[in-house]
Design an enzyme around this catalytic site. Sequence first.
Site, PDB file in Angstrom:
ATOM      1  NE  ARG A 121      -4.363  -1.343   0.902  1.00 39.72           N
ATOM      2  CZ  ARG A 121      -5.627  -1.034   0.781  1.00 39.72           C
ATOM      3  NH1 ARG A 121      -6.001   0.227   0.807  1.00 39.72           N
ATOM      4  NH2 ARG A 121      -6.534  -1.968   0.636  1.00 39.72           N
ATOM      5  CG  LEU A 143      13.891  -9.665   0.140  1.00 41.49           C
ATOM      6  CD1 LEU A 143      13.559  -8.926   1.439  1.00 41.49           C
ATOM      7  CD2 LEU A 143      12.716 -10.526  -0.284  1.00 41.49           C
ATOM      8  CD  GLU A 144      14.596  -9.791  -6.800  1.00 46.79           C
ATOM      9  OE1 GLU A 144      13.377  -9.844  -6.589  1.00 46.79           O
ATOM     10  OE2 GLU A 144      15.313 -10.811  -6.826  1.00 46.79           O
TER      11      GLU A 144
END
Lengths: 191, 94
Positions: A121, A143-144
Amino acid sequence: MILSNVDILHGLKDGSFSIDPFPGEDPGKPPFNTSSVDLRLGEEILVLEKIDPVQLDLRKPGIAHFLHKNSKHIPITERQPFTLIKGDFVLGTTLERVNFPIHLNGLCYSARIEGKSSIARCGILVHFTAPTIHAGFSGNITLEILNMGALDFLLIPGMFICQLIIEEVKGYPVNTPNQFVGQDNPAGVVK
Amino acid sequence: MNEVTTERFAPTVWIKVRISNGMFNSEKAVYIPLSSGVEISIFADNSILNKKGNDWYLQVTKIKECPDNKLLVLLPTEAFETSSRWAEVNYKAA
Protein backbone atom coordinates in the site's frame (compact mmCIF):
# COMPACT_ATOMS: atom_id res chain seq x y z
CA MET A 1 -1.05 -27.18 -3.12
CA ILE A 2 -0.28 -24.30 -0.78
CA LEU A 3 0.53 -25.28 2.79
CA SER A 4 -1.54 -23.90 5.65
CA ASN A 5 0.14 -22.38 8.69
CA VAL A 6 -0.36 -25.67 10.54
CA ASP A 7 1.22 -27.66 7.69
CA ILE A 8 4.13 -25.21 7.46
CA LEU A 9 4.87 -25.79 11.12
CA HIS A 10 4.54 -29.54 10.60
CA GLY A 11 6.99 -29.41 7.67
CA LEU A 12 9.45 -27.40 9.74
CA LYS A 13 9.24 -29.83 12.61
CA ASP A 14 9.64 -32.98 10.54
CA GLY A 15 12.62 -31.53 8.64
CA SER A 16 10.97 -31.38 5.21
CA PHE A 17 12.30 -27.82 4.90
CA SER A 18 13.72 -25.29 7.29
CA ILE A 19 13.48 -21.62 8.22
CA ASP A 20 16.22 -20.35 10.50
CA PRO A 21 15.60 -18.80 12.99
CA PHE A 22 12.65 -21.06 13.69
CA PRO A 23 9.52 -18.92 13.35
CA GLY A 24 7.78 -20.19 16.46
CA GLU A 25 5.64 -22.92 17.89
CA ASP A 26 2.22 -21.32 17.56
CA PRO A 27 0.82 -21.23 14.02
CA GLY A 28 -1.93 -18.94 15.26
CA LYS A 29 0.48 -16.13 16.01
CA PRO A 30 2.85 -13.95 13.96
CA PRO A 31 4.91 -14.57 11.92
CA PHE A 32 2.42 -17.18 10.71
CA ASN A 33 -0.46 -16.21 8.49
CA THR A 34 -3.17 -18.64 7.51
CA SER A 35 -1.24 -19.89 4.48
CA SER A 36 2.18 -18.27 4.67
CA VAL A 37 4.88 -17.22 7.08
CA ASP A 38 6.25 -13.69 7.24
CA LEU A 39 9.98 -13.13 6.85
CA ARG A 40 12.01 -10.17 8.10
CA LEU A 41 14.42 -7.80 6.43
CA GLY A 42 18.10 -8.53 7.08
CA GLU A 43 20.83 -6.10 8.07
CA GLU A 44 22.36 -5.30 4.68
CA ILE A 45 21.27 -3.23 1.73
CA LEU A 46 23.03 -3.36 -1.62
CA VAL A 47 22.87 -0.40 -3.93
CA LEU A 48 23.92 -0.97 -7.51
CA GLU A 49 25.97 2.03 -8.54
CA LYS A 50 25.15 3.84 -11.73
CA ILE A 51 28.17 3.67 -13.98
CA ASP A 52 27.98 5.11 -17.46
CA PRO A 53 28.27 3.92 -20.10
CA VAL A 54 27.77 0.28 -19.16
CA GLN A 55 25.34 -2.24 -20.51
CA LEU A 56 24.91 -5.48 -18.62
CA ASP A 57 25.64 -8.34 -20.98
CA LEU A 58 24.90 -11.64 -19.25
CA ARG A 59 26.70 -13.55 -22.03
CA LYS A 60 30.00 -12.23 -20.71
CA PRO A 61 31.70 -14.20 -17.94
CA GLY A 62 32.06 -12.97 -14.38
CA ILE A 63 28.75 -11.18 -13.96
CA ALA A 64 28.71 -12.03 -10.26
CA HIS A 65 32.08 -10.34 -9.79
CA PHE A 66 30.95 -7.31 -11.78
CA LEU A 67 27.83 -6.91 -9.64
CA HIS A 68 29.87 -7.21 -6.45
CA LYS A 69 32.45 -4.70 -7.64
CA ASN A 70 29.88 -2.12 -8.66
CA SER A 71 27.59 -2.24 -5.70
CA LYS A 72 27.68 -0.36 -2.46
CA HIS A 73 27.23 -2.37 0.71
CA ILE A 74 25.24 -0.54 3.40
CA PRO A 75 24.72 -2.07 6.84
CA ILE A 76 21.47 -0.96 8.45
CA THR A 77 20.32 -0.94 12.05
CA GLU A 78 17.10 -0.04 13.78
CA ARG A 79 18.62 3.33 14.69
CA GLN A 80 20.09 3.81 11.24
CA PRO A 81 17.62 2.45 8.72
CA PHE A 82 17.93 2.93 4.98
CA THR A 83 15.83 5.57 3.27
CA LEU A 84 14.50 4.18 0.02
CA ILE A 85 13.86 7.24 -2.09
CA LYS A 86 10.90 7.06 -4.46
CA GLY A 87 11.90 5.46 -7.72
CA ASP A 88 15.01 3.83 -6.24
CA PHE A 89 15.94 0.18 -6.51
CA VAL A 90 18.08 -1.75 -4.00
CA LEU A 91 18.73 -5.34 -3.02
CA GLY A 92 18.08 -6.69 0.44
CA THR A 93 17.91 -10.12 2.01
CA THR A 94 15.67 -11.86 4.41
CA LEU A 95 16.96 -12.20 7.94
CA GLU A 96 15.87 -15.82 7.85
CA ARG A 97 17.73 -18.53 5.99
CA VAL A 98 15.61 -21.15 4.26
CA ASN A 99 16.43 -24.61 3.00
CA PHE A 100 14.28 -26.63 0.62
CA PRO A 101 16.12 -29.90 0.05
CA ILE A 102 15.20 -32.27 -2.76
CA HIS A 103 13.74 -35.41 -1.27
CA LEU A 104 14.48 -38.84 -2.66
CA ASN A 105 10.99 -40.16 -2.14
CA GLY A 106 7.76 -38.51 -1.27
CA LEU A 107 7.01 -34.85 -1.42
CA CYS A 108 9.30 -31.97 -2.29
CA TYR A 109 8.56 -28.40 -1.50
CA SER A 110 9.23 -25.10 -3.17
CA ALA A 111 8.17 -21.63 -2.15
CA ARG A 112 7.30 -18.17 -3.38
CA ILE A 113 8.07 -14.79 -1.95
CA GLU A 114 5.15 -12.39 -2.00
CA GLY A 115 4.74 -8.87 -0.72
CA LYS A 116 2.71 -7.84 2.27
CA SER A 117 -0.36 -5.68 1.76
CA SER A 118 0.71 -3.13 4.36
CA ILE A 119 3.97 -2.48 2.55
CA ALA A 120 2.44 -2.77 -0.92
CA ARG A 121 0.00 0.00 0.00
CA CYS A 122 2.99 2.27 0.46
CA GLY A 123 4.08 1.54 -3.10
CA ILE A 124 6.95 -0.76 -2.22
CA LEU A 125 7.74 -3.82 -4.29
CA VAL A 126 9.83 -6.36 -2.40
CA HIS A 127 10.38 -8.66 -5.36
CA PHE A 128 9.58 -8.59 -9.00
CA THR A 129 9.45 -11.30 -11.64
CA ALA A 130 11.54 -13.81 -9.65
CA PRO A 131 9.60 -14.93 -6.58
CA THR A 132 10.31 -18.65 -6.80
CA ILE A 133 12.44 -20.50 -4.27
CA HIS A 134 13.07 -23.78 -6.03
CA ALA A 135 13.56 -27.15 -4.37
CA GLY A 136 17.29 -27.45 -3.78
CA PHE A 137 17.79 -23.84 -2.67
CA SER A 138 19.51 -23.01 0.59
CA GLY A 139 20.31 -19.59 2.01
CA ASN A 140 18.94 -16.14 2.66
CA ILE A 141 16.45 -14.94 0.08
CA THR A 142 17.47 -11.93 -1.97
CA LEU A 143 14.82 -9.25 -2.25
CA GLU A 144 14.60 -6.83 -5.16
CA ILE A 145 13.14 -3.76 -3.49
CA LEU A 146 11.70 -0.88 -5.50
CA ASN A 147 9.88 2.21 -4.30
CA MET A 148 7.04 2.92 -6.71
CA GLY A 149 5.19 5.07 -4.18
CA ALA A 150 4.86 8.79 -3.73
CA LEU A 151 6.90 8.96 -0.53
CA ASP A 152 10.32 7.89 0.70
CA PHE A 153 10.24 4.68 2.72
CA LEU A 154 12.39 3.47 5.62
CA LEU A 155 13.85 -0.01 5.36
CA ILE A 156 14.37 -1.18 8.94
CA PRO A 157 16.11 -4.45 9.79
CA GLY A 158 13.76 -6.94 11.40
CA MET A 159 10.62 -5.49 9.83
CA PHE A 160 8.26 -8.02 8.32
CA ILE A 161 9.02 -7.34 4.69
CA CYS A 162 7.57 -10.28 2.78
CA GLN A 163 5.75 -13.55 3.16
CA LEU A 164 6.83 -17.01 2.16
CA ILE A 165 4.21 -19.23 0.57
CA ILE A 166 5.21 -22.89 0.59
CA GLU A 167 3.90 -25.37 -1.96
CA GLU A 168 4.15 -29.07 -2.63
CA VAL A 169 6.00 -30.06 -5.78
CA LYS A 170 3.99 -32.77 -7.49
CA GLY A 171 6.23 -35.47 -8.94
CA TYR A 172 9.99 -35.70 -8.98
CA PRO A 173 11.73 -32.41 -9.78
CA VAL A 174 14.48 -33.66 -12.07
CA ASN A 175 14.09 -34.75 -15.66
CA THR A 176 16.72 -37.47 -15.54
CA PRO A 177 15.51 -39.27 -12.46
CA ASN A 178 16.76 -42.77 -13.26
CA GLN A 179 19.85 -42.12 -11.17
CA PHE A 180 17.99 -42.28 -7.92
CA VAL A 181 14.24 -41.84 -8.20
CA GLY A 182 12.20 -44.58 -6.60
CA GLN A 183 15.17 -46.08 -4.85
CA ASP A 184 15.09 -46.86 -1.23
CA ASN A 185 18.72 -47.60 -0.53
CA PRO A 186 20.22 -45.04 1.82
CA ALA A 187 22.61 -43.57 -0.71
CA GLY A 188 19.96 -43.42 -3.38
CA VAL A 189 22.57 -44.01 -6.04
CA VAL A 190 22.73 -46.76 -8.63
CA LYS A 191 25.60 -49.07 -7.81
CA MET B 1 34.39 -34.97 -4.72
CA ASN B 2 32.45 -36.62 -1.92
CA GLU B 3 28.84 -37.67 -1.81
CA VAL B 4 27.15 -36.36 1.27
CA THR B 5 23.69 -37.73 0.72
CA THR B 6 21.38 -38.66 3.53
CA GLU B 7 18.65 -41.23 3.38
CA ARG B 8 15.88 -38.71 2.77
CA PHE B 9 17.43 -36.34 0.32
CA ALA B 10 18.84 -36.44 -3.18
CA PRO B 11 22.61 -37.05 -3.28
CA THR B 12 24.79 -33.99 -3.26
CA VAL B 13 28.40 -33.60 -4.28
CA TRP B 14 31.05 -30.96 -3.79
CA ILE B 15 32.44 -29.52 -7.01
CA LYS B 16 35.60 -27.44 -7.24
CA VAL B 17 35.01 -23.75 -7.88
CA ARG B 18 36.67 -20.35 -7.69
CA ILE B 19 35.24 -17.76 -5.37
CA SER B 20 35.36 -14.05 -4.66
CA ASN B 21 33.39 -11.79 -2.36
CA GLY B 22 29.61 -11.89 -2.66
CA MET B 23 27.29 -8.91 -2.62
CA PHE B 24 26.03 -9.80 0.86
CA ASN B 25 28.12 -11.03 3.79
CA SER B 26 26.21 -14.31 3.86
CA GLU B 27 27.28 -15.29 0.35
CA LYS B 28 30.17 -15.48 -2.08
CA ALA B 29 30.46 -15.05 -5.82
CA VAL B 30 31.16 -18.51 -7.19
CA TYR B 31 32.70 -19.33 -10.57
CA ILE B 32 31.95 -22.78 -11.92
CA PRO B 33 33.93 -24.28 -14.80
CA LEU B 34 31.64 -26.26 -17.11
CA SER B 35 32.85 -29.29 -19.02
CA SER B 36 32.49 -27.20 -22.19
CA GLY B 37 35.26 -24.93 -20.93
CA VAL B 38 32.90 -22.03 -20.29
CA GLU B 39 32.86 -20.56 -16.79
CA ILE B 40 29.56 -19.53 -15.24
CA SER B 41 28.91 -17.56 -12.06
CA ILE B 42 26.34 -17.52 -9.28
CA PHE B 43 26.02 -16.13 -5.79
CA ALA B 44 25.90 -18.93 -3.23
CA ASP B 45 25.29 -19.04 0.49
CA ASN B 46 28.36 -19.54 2.68
CA SER B 47 26.79 -22.65 4.20
CA ILE B 48 27.10 -24.58 0.92
CA LEU B 49 30.72 -23.62 0.33
CA ASN B 50 33.65 -25.44 1.80
CA LYS B 51 37.37 -24.67 1.79
CA LYS B 52 39.84 -27.52 1.68
CA GLY B 53 43.44 -26.40 1.56
CA ASN B 54 43.57 -23.64 -1.00
CA ASP B 55 40.59 -24.95 -2.94
CA TRP B 56 36.93 -24.07 -2.62
CA TYR B 57 34.06 -26.46 -3.20
CA LEU B 58 30.34 -25.84 -3.83
CA GLN B 59 27.66 -28.27 -2.75
CA VAL B 60 25.32 -29.16 -5.61
CA THR B 61 22.66 -31.79 -6.26
CA LYS B 62 23.93 -34.74 -8.25
CA ILE B 63 21.60 -35.60 -11.11
CA LYS B 64 23.38 -37.95 -13.47
CA GLU B 65 26.79 -39.32 -14.30
CA CYS B 66 27.63 -38.78 -17.97
CA PRO B 67 30.30 -40.37 -20.18
CA ASP B 68 33.87 -39.03 -20.13
CA ASN B 69 33.89 -38.25 -16.41
CA LYS B 70 31.19 -35.63 -16.70
CA LEU B 71 28.46 -35.01 -14.21
CA LEU B 72 25.09 -33.31 -14.63
CA VAL B 73 24.33 -31.31 -11.50
CA LEU B 74 21.66 -28.96 -10.28
CA LEU B 75 23.04 -25.67 -9.00
CA PRO B 76 21.48 -24.00 -5.96
CA THR B 77 20.45 -21.05 -8.09
CA GLU B 78 20.47 -19.86 -11.70
CA ALA B 79 23.79 -18.96 -13.28
CA PHE B 80 23.91 -15.47 -14.70
CA GLU B 81 25.43 -16.53 -17.99
CA THR B 82 23.04 -19.39 -18.79
CA SER B 83 19.93 -18.46 -16.77
CA SER B 84 19.81 -22.12 -15.79
CA ARG B 85 20.40 -24.29 -12.73
CA TRP B 86 21.55 -27.26 -14.82
CA ALA B 87 25.29 -27.60 -15.31
CA GLU B 88 27.54 -30.28 -16.73
CA VAL B 89 30.90 -30.33 -14.99
CA ASN B 90 34.02 -32.46 -15.12
CA TYR B 91 34.63 -34.61 -12.12
CA LYS B 92 36.84 -37.29 -10.73
CA ALA B 93 35.23 -40.05 -8.72
CA ALA B 94 36.11 -39.96 -5.05
